[in-house]
Scaffold this motif. Structure first.
Motif, short mmCIF file in Angstrom:
data_model
loop_
_atom_site.label_atom_id
_atom_site.label_comp_id
_atom_site.label_asym_id
_atom_site.label_seq_id
_atom_site.Cartn_x
_atom_site.Cartn_y
_atom_site.Cartn_z
N PHE B 131 0.81 -1.21 0.00
CA PHE B 131 0.00 0.00 0.00
C PHE B 131 0.85 1.27 0.00
N ARG B 151 -5.84 4.50 2.88
CA ARG B 151 -5.04 3.33 2.50
C ARG B 151 -4.82 2.39 3.68
N GLY B 178 -4.00 5.06 -5.85
CA GLY B 178 -4.79 4.34 -4.85
C GLY B 178 -6.01 3.69 -5.48
#
Lengths: 226, 218
Positions: B131, B151, B178
Protein backbone atom coordinates in the motif's frame (compact mmCIF):
# COMPACT_ATOMS: atom_id res chain seq x y z
CA UNK A 1 -4.33 -22.03 13.63
CA UNK A 2 -7.18 -20.12 15.19
CA UNK A 3 -6.37 -17.32 17.57
CA UNK A 4 -8.10 -17.45 20.92
CA UNK A 5 -10.19 -14.78 22.58
CA UNK A 6 -7.35 -14.41 25.12
CA UNK A 7 -5.11 -13.06 22.34
CA UNK A 8 -7.73 -10.48 21.42
CA UNK A 9 -8.21 -9.62 25.11
CA UNK A 10 -4.53 -8.94 25.72
CA UNK A 11 -4.14 -7.06 22.42
CA UNK A 12 -7.03 -4.78 23.35
CA UNK A 13 -5.68 -4.15 26.86
CA UNK A 14 -2.24 -3.40 25.42
CA UNK A 15 -3.68 -1.06 22.80
CA UNK A 16 -5.72 0.88 25.36
CA UNK A 17 -2.74 1.21 27.69
CA UNK A 18 -0.65 2.47 24.77
CA UNK A 19 -3.36 4.99 23.89
CA UNK A 20 -3.52 6.12 27.52
CA UNK A 21 0.26 6.51 27.56
CA UNK A 22 0.11 8.65 24.40
CA UNK A 23 -2.72 10.70 25.95
CA UNK A 24 -1.33 11.03 29.44
CA UNK A 25 -3.75 13.84 30.34
CA UNK A 26 -6.52 11.25 30.48
CA UNK A 27 -4.76 9.47 33.33
CA UNK A 28 -3.68 12.63 35.12
CA UNK A 29 -7.02 14.48 35.03
CA UNK A 30 -9.13 12.12 37.17
CA UNK A 31 -6.21 11.67 39.55
CA UNK A 32 -5.79 15.43 39.93
CA UNK A 33 -9.53 15.77 40.47
CA UNK A 34 -9.31 13.14 43.23
CA UNK A 35 -6.47 14.99 44.96
CA UNK A 36 -8.21 18.37 44.67
CA UNK A 37 -11.50 17.17 46.18
CA UNK A 38 -9.73 15.53 49.13
CA UNK A 39 -7.47 18.52 49.78
CA UNK A 40 -10.42 20.94 49.81
CA UNK A 41 -11.89 19.35 52.94
CA UNK A 42 -9.22 20.46 55.46
CA UNK A 43 -9.58 23.97 54.03
CA UNK A 44 -13.37 24.11 54.19
CA UNK A 45 -14.50 21.84 57.05
CA UNK A 46 -11.83 22.02 59.71
CA UNK A 47 -8.11 21.56 60.04
CA UNK A 48 -8.63 19.87 63.41
CA UNK A 49 -6.94 16.39 63.16
CA UNK A 50 -9.73 14.77 65.16
CA UNK A 51 -12.49 16.05 62.87
CA UNK A 52 -10.53 15.13 59.75
CA UNK A 53 -9.84 11.62 61.00
CA UNK A 54 -13.57 10.95 61.45
CA UNK A 55 -14.53 12.12 57.94
CA UNK A 56 -11.42 10.77 56.16
CA UNK A 57 -12.91 7.48 54.98
CA UNK A 58 -16.02 9.13 53.56
CA UNK A 59 -14.06 11.95 51.92
CA UNK A 60 -11.64 9.61 50.16
CA UNK A 61 -14.40 7.36 48.88
CA UNK A 62 -16.63 10.21 47.71
CA UNK A 63 -13.64 11.66 45.85
CA UNK A 64 -12.82 8.24 44.32
CA UNK A 65 -16.41 7.87 43.18
CA UNK A 66 -16.57 11.32 41.59
CA UNK A 67 -13.24 10.92 39.84
CA UNK A 68 -14.38 7.52 38.51
CA UNK A 69 -17.51 9.19 37.15
CA UNK A 70 -15.36 11.84 35.46
CA UNK A 71 -13.07 9.28 33.85
CA UNK A 72 -15.83 6.98 32.55
CA UNK A 73 -16.65 9.06 29.49
CA UNK A 74 -13.30 8.25 27.91
CA UNK A 75 -13.90 4.50 28.05
CA UNK A 76 -15.82 4.11 24.77
CA UNK A 77 -15.98 7.68 23.42
CA UNK A 78 -13.04 7.71 21.00
CA UNK A 79 -13.72 4.15 19.80
CA UNK A 80 -17.31 5.18 19.12
CA UNK A 81 -16.31 8.26 17.18
CA UNK A 82 -13.69 6.70 14.90
CA UNK A 83 -15.63 3.51 14.15
CA UNK A 84 -13.36 1.13 16.08
CA UNK A 85 -16.28 0.19 18.32
CA UNK A 86 -18.16 -1.16 15.28
CA UNK A 87 -15.14 -3.27 14.43
CA UNK A 88 -14.91 -4.55 18.01
CA UNK A 89 -18.60 -5.55 17.95
CA UNK A 90 -18.05 -7.29 14.59
CA UNK A 91 -15.16 -9.36 15.89
CA UNK A 92 -15.98 -13.09 16.00
CA UNK A 93 -14.74 -13.13 19.60
CA UNK A 94 -17.33 -12.80 22.38
CA UNK A 95 -18.11 -9.10 22.85
CA UNK A 96 -18.21 -9.50 26.63
CA UNK A 97 -14.56 -10.62 26.66
CA UNK A 98 -13.52 -7.59 24.59
CA UNK A 99 -15.59 -5.31 26.81
CA UNK A 100 -13.85 -6.76 29.85
CA UNK A 101 -10.51 -5.95 28.20
CA UNK A 102 -11.56 -2.34 27.80
CA UNK A 103 -12.74 -2.14 31.42
CA UNK A 104 -9.49 -3.72 32.62
CA UNK A 105 -7.41 -1.14 30.78
CA UNK A 106 -9.67 1.61 32.12
CA UNK A 107 -9.19 0.40 35.69
CA UNK A 108 -5.40 0.13 35.30
CA UNK A 109 -5.24 3.72 34.05
CA UNK A 110 -7.81 5.33 36.37
CA UNK A 111 -8.55 3.05 39.34
CA UNK A 112 -5.08 1.78 40.17
CA UNK A 113 -3.51 5.27 40.45
CA UNK A 114 -6.18 6.13 43.06
CA UNK A 115 -5.23 3.07 45.10
CA UNK A 116 -1.59 4.13 44.97
CA UNK A 117 -2.11 7.74 45.96
CA UNK A 118 -4.92 7.27 48.51
CA UNK A 119 -2.62 6.37 51.49
CA UNK A 120 -0.79 9.65 51.02
CA UNK A 121 -4.05 11.59 51.13
CA UNK A 122 -5.27 9.54 54.09
CA UNK A 123 -2.11 10.56 55.90
CA UNK A 124 -2.89 14.21 55.28
CA UNK A 125 -6.40 13.65 56.68
CA UNK A 126 -4.92 12.08 59.87
CA UNK A 127 -6.64 8.75 59.27
CA UNK A 128 -5.86 6.29 62.06
CA UNK A 129 -2.90 4.07 61.15
CA UNK A 130 -4.97 0.97 61.96
CA UNK A 131 -7.38 1.86 59.16
CA UNK A 132 -4.82 1.88 56.35
CA UNK A 133 -5.12 -1.83 55.46
CA UNK A 134 -8.91 -1.46 55.28
CA UNK A 135 -8.55 1.65 53.11
CA UNK A 136 -6.24 -0.09 50.66
CA UNK A 137 -8.29 -3.28 50.55
CA UNK A 138 -11.58 -1.43 50.06
CA UNK A 139 -10.09 0.57 47.18
CA UNK A 140 -8.52 -2.51 45.60
CA UNK A 141 -11.79 -4.42 45.76
CA UNK A 142 -14.15 -1.51 45.16
CA UNK A 143 -12.60 0.49 42.31
CA UNK A 144 -12.83 -2.38 39.77
CA UNK A 145 -16.56 -2.51 40.53
CA UNK A 146 -16.76 1.24 39.86
CA UNK A 147 -15.24 0.70 36.40
CA UNK A 148 -17.38 -2.38 35.67
CA UNK A 149 -20.70 -0.79 36.67
CA UNK A 150 -19.76 2.49 35.04
CA UNK A 151 -19.15 0.67 31.76
CA UNK A 152 -22.85 -0.28 31.59
CA UNK A 153 -23.89 3.34 32.00
CA UNK A 154 -21.40 4.70 29.53
CA UNK A 155 -22.31 2.01 26.99
CA UNK A 156 -25.95 3.11 27.20
CA UNK A 157 -25.15 6.82 26.81
CA UNK A 158 -22.22 6.73 24.35
CA UNK A 159 -24.51 7.52 21.42
CA UNK A 160 -25.91 10.64 23.08
CA UNK A 161 -24.13 13.93 22.61
CA UNK A 162 -24.61 15.15 26.17
CA UNK A 163 -25.03 12.06 28.27
CA UNK A 164 -23.12 13.37 31.29
CA UNK A 165 -25.97 14.04 33.68
CA UNK A 166 -27.92 10.98 32.52
CA UNK A 167 -24.85 8.88 33.20
CA UNK A 168 -24.61 10.20 36.76
CA UNK A 169 -28.31 9.49 37.38
CA UNK A 170 -27.98 5.97 35.97
CA UNK A 171 -24.79 5.04 37.75
CA UNK A 172 -24.82 6.75 41.14
CA UNK A 173 -27.54 4.50 42.65
CA UNK A 174 -25.38 1.50 41.72
CA UNK A 175 -22.34 3.14 43.31
CA UNK A 176 -24.06 3.83 46.65
CA UNK A 177 -23.67 0.30 48.13
CA UNK A 178 -19.96 0.36 47.26
CA UNK A 179 -19.57 3.72 48.97
CA UNK A 180 -21.46 2.65 52.09
CA UNK A 181 -19.66 -0.68 52.52
CA UNK A 182 -16.19 0.75 51.90
CA UNK A 183 -16.43 3.68 54.27
CA UNK A 184 -18.04 1.47 56.92
CA UNK A 185 -15.11 -0.96 56.69
CA UNK A 186 -12.59 1.87 57.07
CA UNK A 187 -14.46 3.40 60.02
CA UNK A 188 -14.67 0.03 61.78
CA UNK A 189 -10.94 -0.46 61.27
CA UNK A 190 -10.24 2.98 62.73
CA UNK A 191 -12.29 2.04 65.81
CA UNK A 192 -10.14 -1.14 65.99
CA UNK A 193 -13.04 -3.58 65.64
CA UNK A 194 -13.21 -6.40 63.04
CA UNK A 195 -13.96 -4.95 59.62
CA UNK A 196 -13.98 -8.05 57.41
CA UNK A 197 -17.81 -8.17 57.18
CA UNK A 198 -18.37 -5.14 54.96
CA UNK A 199 -15.23 -5.95 52.96
CA UNK A 200 -16.54 -9.44 52.18
CA UNK A 201 -19.86 -7.95 51.11
CA UNK A 202 -17.93 -5.53 48.91
CA UNK A 203 -16.00 -8.44 47.43
CA UNK A 204 -19.25 -10.24 46.67
CA UNK A 205 -20.56 -7.12 44.89
CA UNK A 206 -17.37 -6.86 42.86
CA UNK A 207 -17.55 -10.49 41.78
CA UNK A 208 -21.19 -10.02 40.81
CA UNK A 209 -20.22 -6.95 38.76
CA UNK A 210 -17.34 -8.88 37.15
CA UNK A 211 -19.63 -11.67 36.00
CA UNK A 212 -22.67 -9.69 34.86
CA UNK A 213 -21.45 -6.21 33.89
CA UNK A 214 -19.49 -7.25 30.75
CA UNK A 215 -22.58 -9.03 29.39
CA UNK A 216 -24.82 -6.06 30.15
CA UNK A 217 -22.27 -3.65 28.66
CA UNK A 218 -21.99 -5.70 25.47
CA UNK A 219 -25.79 -5.69 25.08
CA UNK A 220 -25.94 -1.96 25.81
CA UNK A 221 -23.28 -1.21 23.19
CA UNK A 222 -25.26 -3.13 20.58
CA UNK A 223 -28.31 -1.00 21.35
CA UNK A 224 -26.29 2.22 21.31
CA UNK A 225 -24.80 1.47 17.91
CA UNK A 226 -28.13 0.89 16.19
CA UNK B 1 -15.51 -34.86 7.07
CA UNK B 2 -12.75 -32.59 5.93
CA UNK B 3 -13.71 -29.53 3.98
CA UNK B 4 -11.10 -27.74 1.88
CA UNK B 5 -10.41 -24.23 3.00
CA UNK B 6 -11.14 -22.22 -0.14
CA UNK B 7 -13.13 -24.17 -2.65
CA UNK B 8 -15.98 -25.66 -0.74
CA UNK B 9 -18.33 -22.98 -2.02
CA UNK B 10 -19.92 -24.26 -5.19
CA UNK B 11 -19.58 -21.88 -8.03
CA UNK B 12 -23.13 -20.74 -8.53
CA UNK B 13 -24.73 -21.08 -5.15
CA UNK B 14 -26.31 -18.04 -3.62
CA UNK B 15 -24.21 -17.05 -0.62
CA UNK B 16 -25.95 -13.97 0.67
CA UNK B 17 -29.60 -13.18 0.24
CA UNK B 18 -31.74 -10.46 1.68
CA UNK B 19 -35.51 -10.51 1.49
CA UNK B 20 -37.94 -7.69 2.11
CA UNK B 21 -35.56 -5.58 4.17
CA UNK B 22 -37.16 -2.56 5.73
CA UNK B 23 -35.30 0.06 7.70
CA UNK B 24 -36.49 3.07 9.67
CA UNK B 25 -34.39 5.91 10.97
CA UNK B 26 -35.83 8.60 13.21
CA UNK B 27 -39.32 7.34 12.36
CA UNK B 28 -38.68 7.91 8.64
CA UNK B 29 -38.72 4.95 6.32
CA UNK B 30 -35.41 4.74 4.49
CA UNK B 31 -36.26 1.75 2.35
CA UNK B 32 -38.72 -1.12 2.37
CA UNK B 33 -39.21 -4.44 0.59
CA UNK B 34 -35.61 -4.47 -0.49
CA UNK B 35 -34.48 -7.85 -1.80
CA UNK B 36 -31.30 -9.00 -3.45
CA UNK B 37 -28.99 -11.97 -3.60
CA UNK B 38 -25.31 -12.30 -4.18
CA UNK B 39 -23.15 -15.21 -5.37
CA UNK B 40 -19.44 -15.83 -5.24
CA UNK B 41 -17.61 -13.66 -7.79
CA UNK B 42 -20.24 -10.93 -7.89
CA UNK B 43 -20.22 -7.26 -6.97
CA UNK B 44 -23.26 -5.42 -5.68
CA UNK B 45 -23.06 -1.69 -6.17
CA UNK B 46 -25.38 0.31 -3.92
CA UNK B 47 -26.34 3.70 -5.33
CA UNK B 48 -28.68 6.44 -4.26
CA UNK B 49 -28.77 10.09 -3.28
CA UNK B 50 -27.35 11.29 0.04
CA UNK B 51 -29.53 10.20 2.93
CA UNK B 52 -31.20 7.43 0.98
CA UNK B 53 -29.95 4.80 3.41
CA UNK B 54 -26.82 3.37 1.78
CA UNK B 55 -24.81 3.38 4.98
CA UNK B 56 -27.82 2.10 6.96
CA UNK B 57 -28.16 -0.81 4.55
CA UNK B 58 -24.47 -1.70 4.82
CA UNK B 59 -24.55 -1.52 8.63
CA UNK B 60 -27.67 -3.68 8.61
CA UNK B 61 -25.80 -6.29 6.59
CA UNK B 62 -23.01 -6.18 9.19
CA UNK B 63 -25.48 -6.88 11.97
CA UNK B 64 -24.99 -3.41 13.42
CA UNK B 65 -28.25 -1.70 12.56
CA UNK B 66 -31.80 -2.42 13.61
CA UNK B 67 -34.01 -4.02 11.04
CA UNK B 68 -37.76 -3.29 11.05
CA UNK B 69 -38.56 -6.42 9.11
CA UNK B 70 -37.03 -8.78 6.60
CA UNK B 71 -34.38 -11.45 6.68
CA UNK B 72 -30.73 -11.78 5.76
CA UNK B 73 -29.47 -15.27 4.99
CA UNK B 74 -25.89 -16.44 4.68
CA UNK B 75 -25.34 -19.79 2.97
CA UNK B 76 -29.02 -20.48 3.41
CA UNK B 77 -28.97 -19.89 7.16
CA UNK B 78 -30.54 -16.85 8.78
CA UNK B 79 -27.71 -14.57 9.91
CA UNK B 80 -29.38 -14.05 13.27
CA UNK B 81 -28.94 -17.75 14.02
CA UNK B 82 -25.36 -18.14 12.80
CA UNK B 83 -24.06 -14.74 13.81
CA UNK B 84 -20.49 -15.71 14.60
CA UNK B 85 -20.05 -17.90 11.52
CA UNK B 86 -21.21 -14.96 9.44
CA UNK B 87 -18.99 -12.44 11.22
CA UNK B 88 -15.98 -14.66 10.53
CA UNK B 89 -16.58 -14.32 6.81
CA UNK B 90 -17.15 -10.58 6.44
CA UNK B 91 -15.15 -7.40 6.68
CA UNK B 92 -16.65 -3.92 6.90
CA UNK B 93 -14.90 -0.68 6.16
CA UNK B 94 -17.32 2.07 6.94
CA UNK B 95 -17.39 5.79 6.64
CA UNK B 96 -15.79 5.94 10.07
CA UNK B 97 -12.91 3.78 9.07
CA UNK B 98 -12.15 2.32 12.45
CA UNK B 99 -8.51 3.35 12.49
CA UNK B 100 -6.97 5.09 15.49
CA UNK B 101 -5.35 8.47 14.93
CA UNK B 102 -3.01 8.08 17.90
CA UNK B 103 -1.58 4.75 16.73
CA UNK B 104 0.97 4.19 13.98
CA UNK B 105 0.21 2.39 10.73
CA UNK B 106 1.75 -0.84 12.02
CA UNK B 107 0.05 -0.65 15.42
CA UNK B 108 -3.34 -0.19 13.76
CA UNK B 109 -2.91 -3.24 11.56
CA UNK B 110 -1.50 -5.37 14.38
CA UNK B 111 -4.59 -4.55 16.44
CA UNK B 112 -6.97 -5.54 13.64
CA UNK B 113 -5.06 -8.75 13.17
CA UNK B 114 -5.57 -9.52 16.86
CA UNK B 115 -9.33 -8.88 16.70
CA UNK B 116 -9.76 -11.63 14.14
CA UNK B 117 -9.66 -15.36 14.71
CA UNK B 118 -7.67 -16.21 11.61
CA UNK B 119 -3.93 -15.64 11.43
CA UNK B 120 -3.02 -12.95 8.91
CA UNK B 121 -2.51 -14.37 5.42
CA UNK B 122 0.67 -12.40 4.81
CA UNK B 123 3.15 -10.46 6.98
CA UNK B 124 1.96 -7.02 7.99
CA UNK B 125 5.08 -5.23 6.75
CA UNK B 126 4.51 -6.77 3.33
CA UNK B 127 0.96 -5.40 3.27
CA UNK B 128 2.25 -1.98 4.31
CA UNK B 129 4.73 -2.08 1.43
CA UNK B 130 1.99 -3.05 -1.04
CA UNK B 131 0.00 0.00 0.00
CA UNK B 132 3.10 2.19 -0.32
CA UNK B 133 2.94 3.16 3.34
CA UNK B 134 6.37 1.75 4.24
CA UNK B 135 8.01 5.15 4.68
CA UNK B 136 5.25 6.09 7.13
CA UNK B 137 4.85 2.91 9.16
CA UNK B 138 6.03 4.53 12.39
CA UNK B 139 3.92 7.66 11.91
CA UNK B 140 0.84 8.17 14.06
CA UNK B 141 -2.17 8.44 11.76
CA UNK B 142 -3.03 12.02 12.73
CA UNK B 143 0.10 13.08 10.84
CA UNK B 144 -1.10 11.36 7.67
CA UNK B 145 -3.26 12.78 4.89
CA UNK B 146 -6.86 11.67 4.41
CA UNK B 147 -5.88 9.53 1.43
CA UNK B 148 -3.05 7.85 3.32
CA UNK B 149 -5.42 7.12 6.20
CA UNK B 150 -7.85 5.57 3.74
CA UNK B 151 -5.04 3.33 2.50
CA UNK B 152 -4.42 2.13 6.06
CA UNK B 153 -8.11 1.24 6.38
CA UNK B 154 -8.09 -0.54 3.02
CA UNK B 155 -4.94 -2.43 3.96
CA UNK B 156 -7.15 -4.40 6.34
CA UNK B 157 -8.70 -6.07 3.29
CA UNK B 158 -5.43 -7.94 2.77
CA UNK B 159 -4.93 -9.02 6.38
CA UNK B 160 -7.36 -11.92 6.37
CA UNK B 161 -9.17 -13.90 3.76
CA UNK B 162 -12.81 -12.90 4.08
CA UNK B 163 -15.56 -14.04 1.77
CA UNK B 164 -17.63 -10.86 1.76
CA UNK B 165 -16.33 -7.31 1.68
CA UNK B 166 -18.75 -4.56 2.70
CA UNK B 167 -17.33 -1.16 1.75
CA UNK B 168 -18.80 2.30 2.25
CA UNK B 169 -17.42 4.82 -0.25
CA UNK B 170 -13.95 3.24 -0.34
CA UNK B 171 -12.67 5.62 -3.02
CA UNK B 172 -13.01 8.71 -0.84
CA UNK B 173 -9.77 10.72 -0.75
CA UNK B 174 -7.78 8.17 -2.77
CA UNK B 175 -5.43 9.39 -5.52
CA UNK B 176 -5.31 7.75 -8.95
CA UNK B 177 -2.67 5.28 -7.83
CA UNK B 178 -4.79 4.34 -4.85
CA UNK B 179 -7.81 3.85 -7.09
CA UNK B 180 -5.84 1.50 -9.33
CA UNK B 181 -4.74 -0.42 -6.26
CA UNK B 182 -8.35 -0.70 -5.10
CA UNK B 183 -9.42 -2.00 -8.50
CA UNK B 184 -6.67 -4.61 -8.34
CA UNK B 185 -7.90 -5.67 -4.91
CA UNK B 186 -11.44 -6.02 -6.27
CA UNK B 187 -10.19 -8.04 -9.21
CA UNK B 188 -8.20 -10.49 -7.10
CA UNK B 189 -11.06 -10.91 -4.66
CA UNK B 190 -13.58 -11.59 -7.42
CA UNK B 191 -11.18 -14.03 -9.07
CA UNK B 192 -11.13 -16.02 -5.83
CA UNK B 193 -14.95 -16.15 -5.88
CA UNK B 194 -15.27 -13.46 -3.22
CA UNK B 195 -18.17 -11.05 -2.98
CA UNK B 196 -18.18 -7.29 -2.66
CA UNK B 197 -20.96 -4.98 -1.62
CA UNK B 198 -19.91 -1.41 -2.19
CA UNK B 199 -21.75 1.88 -1.79
CA UNK B 200 -20.34 4.27 -4.36
CA UNK B 201 -21.31 6.60 -7.18
CA UNK B 202 -18.17 5.94 -9.19
CA UNK B 203 -18.64 3.46 -12.02
CA UNK B 204 -16.82 0.20 -11.30
CA UNK B 205 -14.83 -0.96 -14.30
CA UNK B 206 -13.91 -4.57 -14.02
CA UNK B 207 -13.77 -6.79 -17.10
CA UNK B 208 -15.71 -10.04 -17.03
CA UNK B 209 -17.35 -9.43 -13.69
CA UNK B 210 -21.02 -9.54 -12.91
CA UNK B 211 -21.91 -6.23 -11.31
CA UNK B 212 -25.39 -5.85 -9.88
CA UNK B 213 -26.71 -2.45 -8.98
CA UNK B 214 -29.15 -1.54 -6.28
CA UNK B 215 -30.54 1.98 -6.37
CA UNK B 216 -32.03 3.31 -3.16
CA UNK B 217 -34.29 6.28 -2.65
CA UNK B 218 -36.69 5.90 -5.52
Amino acid sequence: MKKSAATAFSALVRRDLLLAYRYRAEIVNPLLYFVIIVSLYPLSVSSEPKVLATIASGVIWVAALLSALLSLDSMFRSDYEDGTLEQILMSPHPTAVLVLAKVTAHWITTGLPLVVIAPLLALSLHLDAAAFPALLLSLLIGTPALSLLGAIGIALTVGLRRGGLLLAILILPLYVPILVLSSTAIQLAAEKVPYSGPLLMLGALSVLALTLAPLATAAALRISLR
Amino acid sequence: MHIGSTNHYSRNSIMLSATNLCCLRNEIQLFSNLSFSLEGGEILQVKGPNGSGKTSLLRLLCGLGAMESGEIRWQDQPVSATRFNYLREIIYIGHNQGVKNELTVTENLVFFDALSEQPSQRPIDEIIRLFELDSLDDCPLHKLSAGQKRRVALARLMLHKKKLWILDEPQTALDSKGLTLLEQLYQNHIKEQGMIIVATHHPIQLPATRIKTLTLGR
